[in-house]
Design a protein around this motif. Structure first.
Motif, PDB file in Angstrom:
ATOM      1  N   GLY A 164       0.794  -1.233   0.000  1.00 53.74           N
ATOM      2  CA  GLY A 164       0.000   0.000   0.000  1.00 53.74           C
ATOM      3  C   GLY A 164       0.818   1.271   0.000  1.00 53.74           C
ATOM      4  O   GLY A 164       0.505   2.236  -0.696  1.00 53.74           O
ATOM      5  N   THR A 165       1.903   1.302   0.798  1.00 54.28           N
ATOM      6  CA  THR A 165       2.720   2.512   0.885  1.00 54.28           C
ATOM      7  C   THR A 165       4.178   2.234   0.503  1.00 54.28           C
ATOM      8  O   THR A 165       5.093   2.819   1.071  1.00 54.28           O
ATOM      9  CB  THR A 165       2.663   3.120   2.300  1.00 54.28           C
ATOM     10  OG1 THR A 165       3.192   2.178   3.253  1.00 54.28           O
ATOM     11  CG2 THR A 165       1.237   3.464   2.694  1.00 54.28           C
ATOM     12  N   TYR A 167      -3.013   8.501   0.040  1.00 64.64           N
ATOM     13  CA  TYR A 167      -3.598   7.274  -0.494  1.00 64.64           C
ATOM     14  C   TYR A 167      -5.027   7.087   0.005  1.00 64.64           C
ATOM     15  O   TYR A 167      -5.908   6.712  -0.754  1.00 64.64           O
ATOM     16  CB  TYR A 167      -2.737   6.046  -0.193  1.00 64.64           C
ATOM     17  CG  TYR A 167      -2.380   5.808   1.255  1.00 64.64           C
ATOM     18  CD1 TYR A 167      -3.033   4.846   2.001  1.00 64.64           C
ATOM     19  CD2 TYR A 167      -1.365   6.530   1.870  1.00 64.64           C
ATOM     20  CE1 TYR A 167      -2.692   4.613   3.323  1.00 64.64           C
ATOM     21  CE2 TYR A 167      -1.011   6.301   3.181  1.00 64.64           C
ATOM     22  CZ  TYR A 167      -1.682   5.352   3.912  1.00 64.64           C
ATOM     23  OH  TYR A 167      -1.340   5.122   5.218  1.00 64.64           O
ATOM     24  N   ARG A 168      -5.299   7.391   1.263  1.00 67.37           N
ATOM     25  CA  ARG A 168      -6.680   7.242   1.742  1.00 67.37           C
ATOM     26  C   ARG A 168      -7.630   8.201   1.025  1.00 67.37           C
ATOM     27  O   ARG A 168      -8.778   7.865   0.728  1.00 67.37           O
ATOM     28  CB  ARG A 168      -6.753   7.494   3.250  1.00 67.37           C
ATOM     29  CG  ARG A 168      -5.978   6.498   4.090  1.00 67.37           C
ATOM     30  CD  ARG A 168      -6.251   6.719   5.575  1.00 67.37           C
ATOM     31  NE  ARG A 168      -5.352   5.914   6.378  1.00 67.37           N
ATOM     32  CZ  ARG A 168      -4.166   6.313   6.804  1.00 67.37           C
ATOM     33  NH1 ARG A 168      -3.742   7.535   6.511  1.00 67.37           N
ATOM     34  NH2 ARG A 168      -3.393   5.537   7.518  1.00 67.37           N
ATOM     35  N   ARG A 193      -9.345   7.132  -2.514  1.00 67.49           N
ATOM     36  CA  ARG A 193     -10.091   5.873  -2.644  1.00 67.49           C
ATOM     37  C   ARG A 193     -11.443   6.095  -3.308  1.00 67.49           C
ATOM     38  O   ARG A 193     -12.353   6.665  -2.717  1.00 67.49           O
ATOM     39  CB  ARG A 193     -10.259   5.218  -1.265  1.00 67.49           C
ATOM     40  CG  ARG A 193      -8.934   4.655  -0.746  1.00 67.49           C
ATOM     41  CD  ARG A 193      -9.056   4.100   0.650  1.00 67.49           C
ATOM     42  NE  ARG A 193      -7.762   3.585   1.115  1.00 67.49           N
ATOM     43  CZ  ARG A 193      -7.485   3.268   2.363  1.00 67.49           C
ATOM     44  NH1 ARG A 193      -8.417   3.410   3.301  1.00 67.49           N
ATOM     45  NH2 ARG A 193      -6.296   2.811   2.699  1.00 67.49           N
ATOM     46  N   CYS A 204      -2.442  -4.181  -2.733  1.00 71.76           N
ATOM     47  CA  CYS A 204      -3.191  -4.352  -1.492  1.00 71.76           C
ATOM     48  C   CYS A 204      -2.747  -3.318  -0.468  1.00 71.76           C
ATOM     49  O   CYS A 204      -1.827  -2.537  -0.710  1.00 71.76           O
ATOM     50  CB  CYS A 204      -2.983  -5.760  -0.930  1.00 71.76           C
ATOM     51  SG  CYS A 204      -1.255  -6.127  -0.528  1.00 71.76           S
ATOM     52  N   LYS A 205      -3.402  -3.316   0.683  1.00 72.24           N
ATOM     53  CA  LYS A 205      -2.989  -2.476   1.800  1.00 72.24           C
ATOM     54  C   LYS A 205      -1.733  -3.077   2.437  1.00 72.24           C
ATOM     55  O   LYS A 205      -1.396  -4.236   2.208  1.00 72.24           O
ATOM     56  CB  LYS A 205      -4.112  -2.389   2.839  1.00 72.24           C
ATOM     57  CG  LYS A 205      -5.386  -1.726   2.319  1.00 72.24           C
ATOM     58  CD  LYS A 205      -6.469  -1.701   3.382  1.00 72.24           C
ATOM     59  CE  LYS A 205      -7.730  -1.045   2.859  1.00 72.24           C
ATOM     60  NZ  LYS A 205      -8.816  -1.017   3.870  1.00 72.24           N
ATOM     61  N   SER A 236     -10.293  -2.880  -8.938  1.00 70.82           N
ATOM     62  CA  SER A 236     -10.781  -3.420  -7.663  1.00 70.82           C
ATOM     63  C   SER A 236     -11.873  -4.457  -7.878  1.00 70.82           C
ATOM     64  O   SER A 236     -11.911  -5.480  -7.200  1.00 70.82           O
ATOM     65  CB  SER A 236     -11.295  -2.287  -6.774  1.00 70.82           C
ATOM     66  OG  SER A 236     -10.254  -1.402  -6.440  1.00 70.82           O
ATOM     67  N   ASN A 279      -7.198  -5.522  -1.292  1.00 75.94           N
ATOM     68  CA  ASN A 279      -7.825  -4.288  -1.727  1.00 75.94           C
ATOM     69  C   ASN A 279      -6.792  -3.387  -2.412  1.00 75.94           C
ATOM     70  O   ASN A 279      -5.941  -2.797  -1.736  1.00 75.94           O
ATOM     71  CB  ASN A 279      -8.421  -3.546  -0.525  1.00 75.94           C
ATOM     72  CG  ASN A 279      -9.552  -4.322   0.117  1.00 75.94           C
ATOM     73  OD1 ASN A 279     -10.646  -4.390  -0.413  1.00 75.94           O
ATOM     74  ND2 ASN A 279      -9.275  -4.932   1.263  1.00 75.94           N
ATOM     75  N   GLN A 314      -4.761  -0.341  -3.935  1.00 74.59           N
ATOM     76  CA  GLN A 314      -4.649   1.021  -3.416  1.00 74.59           C
ATOM     77  C   GLN A 314      -4.080   1.958  -4.480  1.00 74.59           C
ATOM     78  O   GLN A 314      -3.288   1.551  -5.327  1.00 74.59           O
ATOM     79  CB  GLN A 314      -3.728   1.042  -2.192  1.00 74.59           C
ATOM     80  CG  GLN A 314      -4.182   0.149  -1.056  1.00 74.59           C
ATOM     81  CD  GLN A 314      -5.479   0.617  -0.437  1.00 74.59           C
ATOM     82  OE1 GLN A 314      -5.552   1.705   0.128  1.00 74.59           O
ATOM     83  NE2 GLN A 314      -6.501  -0.197  -0.543  1.00 74.59           N
ATOM     84  N   SER A 323      -2.072   5.579  -4.558  1.00 73.68           N
ATOM     85  CA  SER A 323      -1.412   6.622  -3.771  1.00 73.68           C
ATOM     86  C   SER A 323      -0.761   7.639  -4.704  1.00 73.68           C
ATOM     87  O   SER A 323      -0.486   7.353  -5.866  1.00 73.68           O
ATOM     88  CB  SER A 323      -0.376   6.021  -2.816  1.00 73.68           C
ATOM     89  OG  SER A 323       0.580   5.261  -3.519  1.00 73.68           O
TER      90      SER A 323
END
Length: 364
Positions: free
Chosen positions: A193-194, A201-202, A205, A279-280, A321, A347, A349, A351
C-alpha cells in the motif's frame, strides 16, 4: 498555433519468481551462489515473469513505448547477468532510470515479486513497519520467521532487501525535480500500500462509491470544526478539539505526515507520481492460476487498459478493484482456500504525491 511537445517514454519492469535464483552476495557483473534453498510451491511465483511480459506488450502496443526504452529484469536462466534482479542490479537500474533534466518524460515502473516488512526505527511509518521488496538474492531473508529476523537484526536484513525509503529516493525524488515529467508505478506484491511512501492514499479511494461519499461528508464535518475553532467561547473550542481527535484515523504522530484521508482538505490536482498497489500494507496477495498465471493486480490492470486506453483514474481503480475482488471470491470457494487465512482480503490502493484529481485520465 499548435505546438507539438515530444514525450519520451521509459519503463523498468521487474519480475522475480525465485524458482532458479540463488541466495548470497552479488555484484552487477556476477551472481555468487552461496547456497541454494529449496522452494515450496507457495514461495515460487509462477506469474511474475508473465506479468512483466504482459505489461511490456501493453506498453508497446497501446501506449507507444519503444522496445529499446523498456528494461526487463527477470531471474530466468537466460537473462543477462546485469539484468538479473539482484539487490545490486536493481539499485543500479533505479539510479539510472529517472532523468530529472529531461522534460516531458513518462516513466513506468512495475515490480512483481515478494515483499517483506521490517520494524521502522525512525517513527516515519504509521504502523511502525517499513515495506521492502525482495530481490532474487534475498530469498533467504524472505523465508525467515519474525523471530529469526529479529535475531538477525534489522539493519542486516535491510541491507539485503530494498526498503521503501530507497524506492522513494530513486523513483520519487528525481521526478519531483521536474515539473513536466510523470511516473506511474505498479506494485503487484504483498504489503504494498505505501511501498513508495507517498503522502496521499486514503483520500484517493474511489473503488467503492460509498467510500467517496463518506469522505465528502467527513471533509464537510472537518470544515465545520475549523469554523467552530474560530469562535471565542471556550466550550465551542473544546467541542471542536474533542471532535477532531475522535475523527482522526491515526492520532499517533509520525515524522512522515500521511494524510488521514477523510479530512484531507488540500486542493486536488494532477499528480506527478502515482502508485497502484496490489493491497494495503497489512494484506497479502494472490496469483491467478486458472489462465496464464498472473498476479491479480497485473491481470486486472492490463485487462482494464486493453478495454479503455484513456480511463479516468477513478474508473480505472473501480475496474481494477472489481476484477481483483472477483478473483478473490473465486479463490475463497476453492479447495486450496483452507491453506489461506480466513480473514484474507486484497484491496488495491492508489497513492500519489498530492491529493489526486481522480477525474483526470491516466497519463503514462
Amino acid at each position: 498555433m499548435d505546438y507539438h511537445v515530444e514525450v519520451k517514454r521509459y519503463a523498468l519492469l521487474i519480475g522475480v519468481s525465485y524458482e532458479t535464483s540463488e541466495t548470497g552476495p552479488s555484484t552487477s557483473n556476477e551472481i555468487s551462489p552461496q547456497r541454494s534453498l529449496k522452494r515450496s510451491t507457495t514461495e515460487i511465483l509462477k506469474g511474475s515473469h508473465n506479468d512483466v511480459r504482459a505489461v511490456r506488450k501493453l506498453l508497446t502496443e497501446v501506449f507507444g513505448y519503444r522496445e529499446e526504452d523498456i528494461i526487463l529484469m527477470t531471474d530466468e536462466p537466460s537473462t543477462d547477468l546485469t539484468l538479473v534482479p539482484t539487490r545490486t542490479n536493481i539499485i543500479d537500474q533505479l539510479q539510472n532510470f529517472i532523468h530529472p533534466d529531461e522534460p516531458n518524460a513518462r516513466y513506468f515502473f512495475l515490480y512483481a515479486g515478494h515483499s517483506r516488512q521490517l520494524p521502522c526505527e525512525d517513527d516515519t511509518e504509521e504502523d511502525g513497519l517499513n515495506e521492502c521488496i525482495v530481490p532474487s538474492d534475498a530469498f533467504d531473508i524472505f523465508i525467515l520467521t519474525d523471530r529469526e529476523l529479529e535475531d538477525m537484526g534489522n539493519a542486516a536484513a535491510a541491507d539485503k532487501l530494498i526498503v521503501d525509503d530507497i524506492l522513494h529516493k530513486y523513483l520519487v525524488h528525481p521526478i519531483k525535480q521536474s515539473k513536466t515529467s510523470r511516473l506511474t508505478a505498479v506494485f503487484d506484491t504483498c504489503h504494498s500500500g505505501t511501498l513508495l511512501d507517498l503522502d496521499h492514499y486514503r483520500c484517493n479511494r474511489y473503488a467503492r462509491r460509498f467510500t467517496a461519499i463518506k469522505r465528502r461528508v467527513h471533509r464537510r464535518f472537518n470544515e465545520l470544526l475549523a469554523h467552530l475553532r474560530r469562535f471565542q467561547p471556550p466550550v465551542l473550542r473544546e467541542v471542536a478539539h474533542d471532535a477532531h481527535h475522535i475523527a482522526s484515523v491515526y492520532p499517533k504522530r509520525v515524522k512522515h505526515k500521511f494524510c488521514k484521508g477523510n479530512d484531507c482538505l488540500r486542493p486536488r490536482g494532477q499528480s506527478s507520481v502515482i502508485c497502484i498497489s496490489a493491497c494495503k500494507d497489512r494484506e497479502i496477495t494472490l496469483e491467478e492460476t486458472m489462465g496464464q498465471g498472473n498476479g491479480l493486480l497485473t491481470l486486472a490492470f492490463t485487462e482494464a487498459l486493453r478495454k479503455d486506453h484513456n480511463p479516468k483514474l477513478k474508473h480505472l481503480m473501480r475496474c481494477i478493484s472489481s476484477e481483483v475482488d472477483k478473483h478473490v471470491k473465486k479463490a475463497k470457494k476453492s479447495s486450496s482456500w483452507q491453506d489461506l487465512e480466513s480473514v484474507y482480503a486484497q484491496n488495491p490502493q492508489f497513492s500519489s504525491d498530492i491529493p489526486a484529481d481522480m477525474s483526470l485520465p491516466l497519463d503514462m
